[in-house]
Design an enzyme around this catalytic site. Structure first.
Site: not given
Length: 287
Positions: A14, A60-61, A102, A125
């Protein structure tokens, strides 16, 4: 277009799309990879974000299963890192766009999750990403959180894996009891730019395609785009693929807040896949 942007996680799927979209518009972009900015270092965040107007946090992880055994390490990136960036952005007079997921929901609904729906993550997560959302909101009410899901693009991703497997096997089995919104990373990048350009009010927005699909539906679309018989993609269940982290059965996000502020949601997942397929699979792979 805002004067100066910083994109954190600029080499990810992204982040790279955000950088490309901004440069395509002639924007001044500081592209920061994981090697160039450790988001867990608050002082480094303050130093590198000085003098920017907008910060996009695409870092991010994302190793969902690994986070189950390494939740503290995932928290350091997804929550503490998000806080460091949000505080640094606020200190620089910049606006943060923070990308979330989500997985902050329980995945057991039957109608699209609204932006203000009750969160109940079922995985490490999801918990760490939700903590990051809270940290961003606490740093400034002007910051934006953009939740996305089922992301694919010009990097290792589900459609590329499916295309490879179909080239190696006569038939494959794909999960058909999880439903979500396959979303092209390029469309999310475009949405981020449109939200900022529209001076959208701070808060949470959902950046996913419209419509719904199962993983098998997407795999069949990949087969069709590759000039192959979609019947080669058979159905299976989540129970056949036990993993450390639970996967949401329902990952469908609503887009009411985008509509309320006059920003168009991403189009139908099927229509957007047709546009994305040559870029994601490569022109030679598309039949």
């Amino acid at each position: 277009m805002t004067t100066r942007w910083a994109v954190v996680g600029a080499r990810g799927m992204l982040g790279a799309e955000v950088v490309s979209a901004l440069r395509g518009k002639g924007a001044d972009v500081v592209a920061l990879s994981r090697d160039e900015l450790d988001v867990t270092d608050a002082a480094a965040c303050r130093s590198r974000l000085s003098g920017v107007d907008v910060v996009v946090n695409a870092s991010a992880w994302t190793a969902v299963d690994d986070a189950e055994a390494s939740e503290a390490a995932a928290f350091a990136v997804n929550a503490t890192g998000a806080r460091n960036l949000a505080v640094a952005a606020s200190g620089a007079g910049a606006r943060l766009v923070h990308v979330s997921t989500d997985y902050v929901f329980d995945g057991e609904a039957s109608t699209p999750y609204a932006e203000d729906a009750v969160t109940a993550p079922r995985s490490a997560y999801g918990r760490t990403k939700l903590a990051g959302e809270w940290a961003v909101a606490a740093a400034s009410p002007d910051h934006l959180v953009v939740r996305t899901a089922w992301l694919y693009g010009a990097a290792p991703c589900f459609p590329r894996t499916i295309a490879r497997l179909l080239s190696e096997r006569d038939r494959i089995a794909v999960v058909d009891d999880q439903r979500g919104q396959p979303t092209w990373a390029r469309d999310v990048a475009d949405l981020v730019l449109r939200l900022v350009d529209a001076a959208a009010p701070g808060g949470t927005y959902h950046g996913t395609s419209s419509g719904t699909a199962t993983w098998r539906d997407l795999a069949r679309a990949v087969a069709t785009s590759s000039g192959l018989d979609p019947e080669r993609v058979e159905a299976t269940t989540s129970a056949a693929y036990q993993r450390p982290a639970p996967r949401p059965t329902w990952s469908v996000l609503g887009h009411e807040r985008l509509l309320a502020v006059g920003v168009d949601p991403v189009g139908s997942w099927a229509d957007r896949w047709e546009v994305a397929a040559p870029s994601v699979l490569g022109p030679s792979a598309v039949g």
